[in-house]
Design a protein around this motif. Structure first.
Motif, PDB file in Angstrom:
ATOM      1  N   MET A 238       0.837  -1.199   0.000  1.00  0.00           N
ATOM      2  CA  MET A 238       0.000   0.000   0.000  1.00  0.00           C
ATOM      3  C   MET A 238       0.869   1.245   0.000  1.00  0.00           C
ATOM      4  O   MET A 238       1.806   1.346   0.788  1.00  0.00           O
ATOM      5  N   LYS A 239       0.552   2.164  -0.886  1.00  0.00           N
ATOM      6  CA  LYS A 239       1.223   3.461  -0.918  1.00  0.00           C
ATOM      7  C   LYS A 239       0.311   4.505  -0.294  1.00  0.00           C
ATOM      8  O   LYS A 239      -0.888   4.531  -0.569  1.00  0.00           O
ATOM      9  N   ALA A 240       0.892   5.381   0.506  1.00  0.00           N
ATOM     10  CA  ALA A 240       0.106   6.402   1.192  1.00  0.00           C
ATOM     11  C   ALA A 240       0.657   7.786   0.914  1.00  0.00           C
ATOM     12  O   ALA A 240       1.852   7.955   0.644  1.00  0.00           O
ATOM     13  N   GLU A 241      -0.225   8.767   0.976  1.00  0.00           N
ATOM     14  CA  GLU A 241       0.172  10.176   0.925  1.00  0.00           C
ATOM     15  C   GLU A 241      -0.497  10.917   2.073  1.00  0.00           C
ATOM     16  O   GLU A 241      -1.580  10.537   2.529  1.00  0.00           O
ATOM     17  N   LEU A 242       0.156  11.971   2.504  1.00  0.00           N
ATOM     18  CA  LEU A 242      -0.367  12.797   3.588  1.00  0.00           C
ATOM     19  C   LEU A 242      -0.699  14.174   3.046  1.00  0.00           C
ATOM     20  O   LEU A 242       0.092  14.768   2.307  1.00  0.00           O
ATOM     21  N   ILE A 243      -1.858  14.676   3.417  1.00  0.00           N
ATOM     22  CA  ILE A 243      -2.248  16.038   3.061  1.00  0.00           C
ATOM     23  C   ILE A 243      -2.605  16.781   4.339  1.00  0.00           C
ATOM     24  O   ILE A 243      -3.520  16.379   5.061  1.00  0.00           O
ATOM     25  N   SER A 244      -1.863  17.818   4.629  1.00  0.00           N
ATOM     26  CA  SER A 244      -2.124  18.651   5.797  1.00  0.00           C
ATOM     27  C   SER A 244      -2.916  19.868   5.341  1.00  0.00           C
ATOM     28  O   SER A 244      -2.492  20.579   4.433  1.00  0.00           O
ATOM     29  N   VAL A 245      -4.055  20.084   5.973  1.00  0.00           N
ATOM     30  CA  VAL A 245      -4.970  21.126   5.523  1.00  0.00           C
ATOM     31  C   VAL A 245      -4.995  22.282   6.532  1.00  0.00           C
ATOM     32  O   VAL A 245      -5.186  22.070   7.720  1.00  0.00           O
ATOM     33  N   GLY A 246      -4.791  23.495   6.036  1.00  0.00           N
ATOM     34  CA  GLY A 246      -4.878  24.661   6.908  1.00  0.00           C
ATOM     35  C   GLY A 246      -4.007  25.797   6.419  1.00  0.00           C
ATOM     36  O   GLY A 246      -2.791  25.614   6.256  1.00  0.00           O
ATOM     37  N   THR A 247      -4.619  26.942   6.204  1.00  0.00           N
ATOM     38  CA  THR A 247      -3.853  28.107   5.767  1.00  0.00           C
ATOM     39  C   THR A 247      -2.815  28.507   6.792  1.00  0.00           C
ATOM     40  O   THR A 247      -1.732  29.000   6.449  1.00  0.00           O
ATOM     41  N   GLU A 248      -3.106  28.261   8.071  1.00  0.00           N
ATOM     42  CA  GLU A 248      -2.161  28.624   9.133  1.00  0.00           C
ATOM     43  C   GLU A 248      -0.850  27.861   9.004  1.00  0.00           C
ATOM     44  O   GLU A 248       0.208  28.341   9.423  1.00  0.00           O
ATOM     45  N   LEU A 249      -0.884  26.671   8.403  1.00  0.00           N
ATOM     46  CA  LEU A 249       0.334  25.907   8.168  1.00  0.00           C
ATOM     47  C   LEU A 249       1.182  26.559   7.084  1.00  0.00           C
ATOM     48  O   LEU A 249       2.408  26.643   7.189  1.00  0.00           O
ATOM     49  N   LEU A 250       0.516  27.013   6.028  1.00  0.00           N
ATOM     50  CA  LEU A 250       1.226  27.665   4.931  1.00  0.00           C
ATOM     51  C   LEU A 250       1.846  28.987   5.362  1.00  0.00           C
ATOM     52  O   LEU A 250       2.897  29.390   4.854  1.00  0.00           O
ATOM     53  N   LEU A 251       1.207  29.663   6.299  1.00  0.00           N
ATOM     54  CA  LEU A 251       1.717  30.947   6.784  1.00  0.00           C
ATOM     55  C   LEU A 251       2.813  30.780   7.826  1.00  0.00           C
ATOM     56  O   LEU A 251       3.442  31.753   8.231  1.00  0.00           O
ATOM     57  N   GLY A 252       3.031  29.559   8.269  1.00  0.00           N
ATOM     58  CA  GLY A 252       4.068  29.314   9.266  1.00  0.00           C
ATOM     59  C   GLY A 252       3.634  29.604  10.683  1.00  0.00           C
ATOM     60  O   GLY A 252       4.462  29.618  11.603  1.00  0.00           O
ATOM     61  N   ASP A 253       2.329  29.807  10.894  1.00  0.00           N
ATOM     62  CA  ASP A 253       1.847  30.088  12.242  1.00  0.00           C
ATOM     63  C   ASP A 253       1.877  28.847  13.123  1.00  0.00           C
ATOM     64  O   ASP A 253       1.950  28.938  14.352  1.00  0.00           O
ATOM     65  N   ILE A 254       1.805  27.674  12.507  1.00  0.00           N
ATOM     66  CA  ILE A 254       1.798  26.406  13.231  1.00  0.00           C
ATOM     67  C   ILE A 254       2.829  25.473  12.600  1.00  0.00           C
ATOM     68  O   ILE A 254       2.912  25.371  11.378  1.00  0.00           O
ATOM     69  N   VAL A 255       3.605  24.807  13.436  1.00  0.00           N
ATOM     70  CA  VAL A 255       4.569  23.823  12.949  1.00  0.00           C
ATOM     71  C   VAL A 255       3.830  22.508  12.705  1.00  0.00           C
ATOM     72  O   VAL A 255       3.063  22.032  13.553  1.00  0.00           O
ATOM     73  N   ASN A 256       4.053  21.911  11.553  1.00  0.00           N
ATOM     74  CA  ASN A 256       3.336  20.697  11.166  1.00  0.00           C
ATOM     75  C   ASN A 256       4.000  19.454  11.765  1.00  0.00           C
ATOM     76  O   ASN A 256       4.826  18.800  11.122  1.00  0.00           O
ATOM     77  N   THR A 257       3.629  19.131  12.977  1.00  0.00           N
ATOM     78  CA  THR A 257       4.149  17.916  13.619  1.00  0.00           C
ATOM     79  C   THR A 257       3.314  16.688  13.259  1.00  0.00           C
ATOM     80  O   THR A 257       3.770  15.558  13.451  1.00  0.00           O
ATOM     81  N   ASN A 258       2.114  16.918  12.747  1.00  0.00           N
ATOM     82  CA  ASN A 258       1.246  15.785  12.408  1.00  0.00           C
ATOM     83  C   ASN A 258       1.835  14.907  11.314  1.00  0.00           C
ATOM     84  O   ASN A 258       1.778  13.679  11.389  1.00  0.00           O
ATOM     85  N   ALA A 259       2.410  15.530  10.301  1.00  0.00           N
ATOM     86  CA  ALA A 259       2.987  14.765   9.196  1.00  0.00           C
ATOM     87  C   ALA A 259       4.149  13.897   9.681  1.00  0.00           C
ATOM     88  O   ALA A 259       4.308  12.752   9.243  1.00  0.00           O
ATOM     89  N   GLN A 260       4.952  14.447  10.571  1.00  0.00           N
ATOM     90  CA  GLN A 260       6.066  13.670  11.118  1.00  0.00           C
ATOM     91  C   GLN A 260       5.555  12.440  11.867  1.00  0.00           C
ATOM     92  O   GLN A 260       6.053  11.323  11.675  1.00  0.00           O
ATOM     93  N   TYR A 261       4.554  12.651  12.713  1.00  0.00           N
ATOM     94  CA  TYR A 261       4.001  11.545  13.500  1.00  0.00           C
ATOM     95  C   TYR A 261       3.414  10.466  12.589  1.00  0.00           C
ATOM     96  O   TYR A 261       3.699   9.267  12.750  1.00  0.00           O
ATOM     97  N   LEU A 262       2.605  10.877  11.637  1.00  0.00           N
ATOM     98  CA  LEU A 262       1.951   9.902  10.769  1.00  0.00           C
ATOM     99  C   LEU A 262       2.950   9.148   9.891  1.00  0.00           C
ATOM    100  O   LEU A 262       2.788   7.953   9.646  1.00  0.00           O
TER     101      LEU A 262
END
Length: 420
Positions: free
Chosen positions: A1-25
């Motif tokens: 199985m091949k998987a992809e991750l999509i993180s949704v949120g403008t705040e991520l693109l602006l750098g207001d929030i660090v995307n730790t979810n992708a690392q965990y998943l």
């Protein structure tokens, strides 16, 4: 199985929030033997999110999203997932009752906002996943062998949902697991270590062996693909044994798959050794300002062996508290191997400890000279009637110099204790 991750949120693109979810998943999916070959981050824009789904599911069997499950109008992840699969949204009564219950729990005297009802809409074809830590349910969308799993954005909610519901669901699609082990090296650089084990790297298949250069250390991650934990353990043990036979003298720690900061690894390793061997220790610090002591006492049970920590920043304190000779200070200065030696010996004798540790140096940004530049730190370890002094030259700002000094003295102490 091949998987992809999509993180949704403008705040991520602006750098207001660090995307730790992708690392965990990514780590969790790897442990299941599911490869993650692409990751994307997209703002709260329905057109762009739909395009992400279309592209991702051309390449992969599974897409996992995080974010966009809230009650506001711009939270559209599950709506777009339903649109992609051409499925109609309808009220999921069980979810709506649970959401109302959660709202009453946290705001018993306030009316339930009407827009919270939006979180309870899902296609009848979807498998709705209960959120035990929030109001936004997740869901599994499936059609024609393709799947989209939507998870909430807050890490606490996302991690719990994945562990409780998604991970068990995904296990049915894989017949292997990936298990890793990490070896940590000090006293040898990445290029030199690579040369020492070049044939092992060239011949690797399963397990795989990968080098990572980190601050003041090199890490080797060994990863085995196996049917079960027992088989993986045998494979990892054999490869670790081969590496230890070749370059074991540089290894200062071995652990699980996490490539965490070295400070947390070495502090636990050294503190555990001190407690197990019942070696009492006392510290005398100047430039590190108590960080050596603070690092050691992070370990539960260290009170059995840690006697005292002194911050002797001034010359007067070094003389009065540690018995450092005024002649030594006048002749060699506070930042010198001679002073570091007397500090370590002084605190050990004063407390009757098995081990005395000391640090003295110039952390910066000012205070350095051509003879004694910023980053010069002397560390000393007094043990078994002998005192070992190391001259260190660290780079970085004031904080980094101090942290590096702590890590270096603990690594040196660990190596000394291993030889006792």
């Amino acid at each position: 199985m091949k998987a992809e991750l999509i993180s949704v949120g403008t705040e991520l693109l602006l750098g207001d929030i660090v995307n730790t979810n992708a690392q965990y998943l990514s780590k969790e999916l790897a442990s299941l033997g599911i490869g993650v070959f692409n990751q994307s981050t997209v703002g709260d824009n329905p057109k762009r999110l739909l395009e992400c789904f279309e592209e991702a599911l051309k390449r992969s069997d599974l897409v996992i999203t995080t974010g966009g499950l809230g009650p506001t109008k711009d939270d559209l992840t599950k709506e777009i997932a339903a649109e992609y699969f051409n499925q109609k949204m309808e009220l999921h009564e069980e979810s709506w009752e649970y959401i109302k219950e959660r709202c009453r729990m946290f705001a018993p005297n306030k009316p339930i906002p009407e827009n919270n009802k939006k979180q309870a809409y899902f296609p009848k074809e979807a498998t709705v996943i209960k959120n035990n830590n929030g109001t936004a349910p997740g869901a599994i969308f499936e059609k024609d062998g393709k799947r989209i799993i939507v998870l909430p954005g807050p890490p606490r909610e996302m991690k719990a949902m994945f562990k409780e519901s998604i991970k068990p669901f995904l296990k049915q699609f894989t017949d292997s697991i990936l298990v890793s082990r990490v070896l940590r090296f000090n006293g040898i650089g990445e290029s030199s270590l690579e040369m020492e084990i070049e044939d092992i790297l060239d011949e690797q298949t399963n397990p795989t062996v990968a080098l990572y250069a980190k601050e003041m250390e090199v890490i080797i991650r060994i990863t085995a693909k196996a049917k079960n934990d027992e088989e993986a353990k045998i494979m990892l043990d054999n490869k670790v044994r081969e590496l230890r036979n070749r370059v074991g003298k540089y290894i200062y720690a071995e652990g699980g798959e996490e490539i965490v900061d070295g400070e947390s690894v070495i502090e636990e390793t050294v503190a555990k050794l001190l407690v197990e061997k019942n070696l009492t220790v006392a510290t005398a610090e100047s430039c590190t300002g108590g960080l050596v002591a603070a690092t050691l006492i992070n370990y539960p049970g260290i009170s059995d062996v840690f006697l005292e920590g002194c911050v002797t920043y001034s010359n007067e304190a070094k003389v009065k508290r540690l018995g450092v000779s005024e002649e030594t200070l006048n002749k060699y200065g506070a930042v010198s191997s001679q002073t570091a030696k007397e500090m370590a010996e002084g605190i050990r004798k004063e407390l009757g400890a098995n081990i005395g540790l000391s640090t003295t140096g110039i952390a910066g940004p000012g205070g350095g000279t051509e003879e004694k530049p910023v980053g010069l730190v002397y560390t000393a370890i007094s043990i078994n009637g002998e005192t070992i002094v190391r001259e260190n030259h660290f780079s970085g700002d004031r904080r980094k110099v101090r942290l590096k000094a702590v890590k270096q003295i603990l690594i040196d102490l660990k190596n000394i204790i291993d030889e006792i």
